[in-house]
Write an enzyme that holds these catalytic residues in place. Structure first.
Site, PDB file in Angstrom:
ATOM      1  N   GLY A 206      43.110  14.381  51.317  1.00 27.32           N
ATOM      2  CA  GLY A 206      43.760  13.608  50.998  1.00 27.32           C
ATOM      3  C   GLY A 206      44.655  14.205  51.694  1.00 27.32           C
TER       4      GLY A 206
ATOM      5  CB  SER B 285      47.380  13.189  36.606  1.00 27.25           C
ATOM      6  OG  SER B 285      47.755  11.989  35.813  1.00 27.25           O
TER       7      SER B 285
ATOM      8  N   GLY C 129      50.220   9.112  50.862  1.00 27.88           N
ATOM      9  CA  GLY C 129      50.931   9.598  49.513  1.00 27.88           C
ATOM     10  C   GLY C 129      51.733  11.486  49.435  1.00 27.88           C
TER      11      GLY C 129
ATOM     12  CE1 TYR D   2      42.622   9.756  38.087  1.00 30.40           C
ATOM     13  CE2 TYR D   2      44.342   9.354  37.000  1.00 30.40           C
ATOM     14  CZ  TYR D   2      44.194   9.672  37.671  1.00 30.40           C
ATOM     15  OH  TYR D   2      45.238  10.591  38.225  1.00 30.40           O
TER      16      TYR D   2
END
Length: 310
Positions: A21, A150, A25, A175
């Site tokens: 990724g 997270s 970001g 999630y």
């Protein structure tokens, strides 16, 4: 640690790094700073245009640092196999793997291999990628795997009877389950690396609340709520600091977890933080590992050889 910044990253010349990724970001800023400090960085992702533009931007901003895009679809085990084989052929070992990519709060979808997409990409894809790259990591002394989770992992619960959400699916519960799985995996990886007598470091990071495109869901009302919730968020560059600390700071040990030092770990400079109690459940970690092996067909067999590369 006192308000650590990316300027304190040590010289990384001669190190090879993969950032999943890395095209945007937090992942982009992680790759940018690793390259700025001398690492040879691979930006791994699905979108060629975005990835090659990000690599070009890194080269421009750093005066020609080594950065390249390679295709990787974490929702496709065949793509993961190809990526790992390409890396093994192109590089003489891997010093750093940052498992950063992810998807968030999607309507129920499945990957190319039939896995629920959030669990499949966020956890199973990175599990398989780490396993396939393990011989390359073990070829380098003190290599590190940084798994990005997270703060919402604290809300997660593992539903081992319905990991794919086939009987009951909630986009946010799926999630948070995947983010809890990230921490369980990283800690179990640390335990197995230690038991095998290797010096591989498995660390964990979370960015706090950062302004990224992760939470785009395509649902206007949900998107508005996410946007409002993120108004006080920090930049993606600031959100990358815990990952960068875990990846490059001296003294990071296996099982260490880093997040922002501000209120509720939402923003700030990286410090050691504690995972949720559920993430410390060794039985759950073992069960998740075994389920992940069965689902992906990936086994970390290099550990069985005491870390010796074939």
């Amino acid at each position: 640690m006192a308000r650590w910044t990316a300027a304190e990253i040590p010289e990384l010349s001669g190190r090879n790094a993969v950032v999943t990724g890395g095209g945007e970001g937090v992942g982009f800023h992680t790759a940018l700073e690793l390259a700025r400090h001398g690492a040879r960085v691979v930006l791994a992702g699905r979108d060629r245009g975005k990835g090659e533009a990000a690599a070009s931007r890194i080269r421009a901003e750093t005066g020609g640092a080594s950065a390249e895009w390679r295709r990787l679809d974490l929702g496709d085990l065949a793509s993961i196999d190809r990526f790992a084989a390409d890396c093994a052929a192109a590089y003489d070992g891997l010093d750093l793997l940052v498992n950063n990519a992810g998807v968030m709060a999607l309507p129920r979808q499945t990957t190319a291999d039939g896995f629920e997409r959030q669990f499949g990409v966020n956890h199973l894809g990175h599990f398989a990628l780490t396993g396939r790259l393990l011989p390359e990591l073990l070829a380098r002394p003190g290599a590190r795997v940084v798994t990005v989770t997270s703060g919402l992992h604290r809300s997660g619960r593992m539903d081992f009877d319905d990991l794919m959400g086939e009987r009951r699916y909630g986009r946010f519960s799926a999630y948070t389950q995947s983010k809890l799985a990230n921490v369980l995996f990283a800690l179990e990886l640390h335990r197995r690396a230690t038991a095998a007598g290797t010096d591989l470091v498995s660390a964990i990071a979370h960015p706090g609340v950062a302004r990224t495109n992760l939470a785009r869901t395509g649902e206007p009302l949900r998107g508005l709520l996410v946007t409002l919730a993120k108004l006080p968020a920090q930049s993606a560059a600031a959100g990358a600091l815990p990952s960068l600390y875990a990846a490059a700071a001296p003294g990071v040990g296996g099982g260490d977890f880093f997040g922002p030092d501000g209120f509720a770990e939402r923003r700030g400079h990286p410090v050691r933080v504690r995972p949720a109690a559920r993430a410390l459940d060794r039985d759950a970690a073992r069960r998740l590992w075994e389920a992940s092996e069965a689902l992906t067909g990936v086994r970390f067999s290099a550990f069985d050889r005491g870390g010796v590369r074939p």
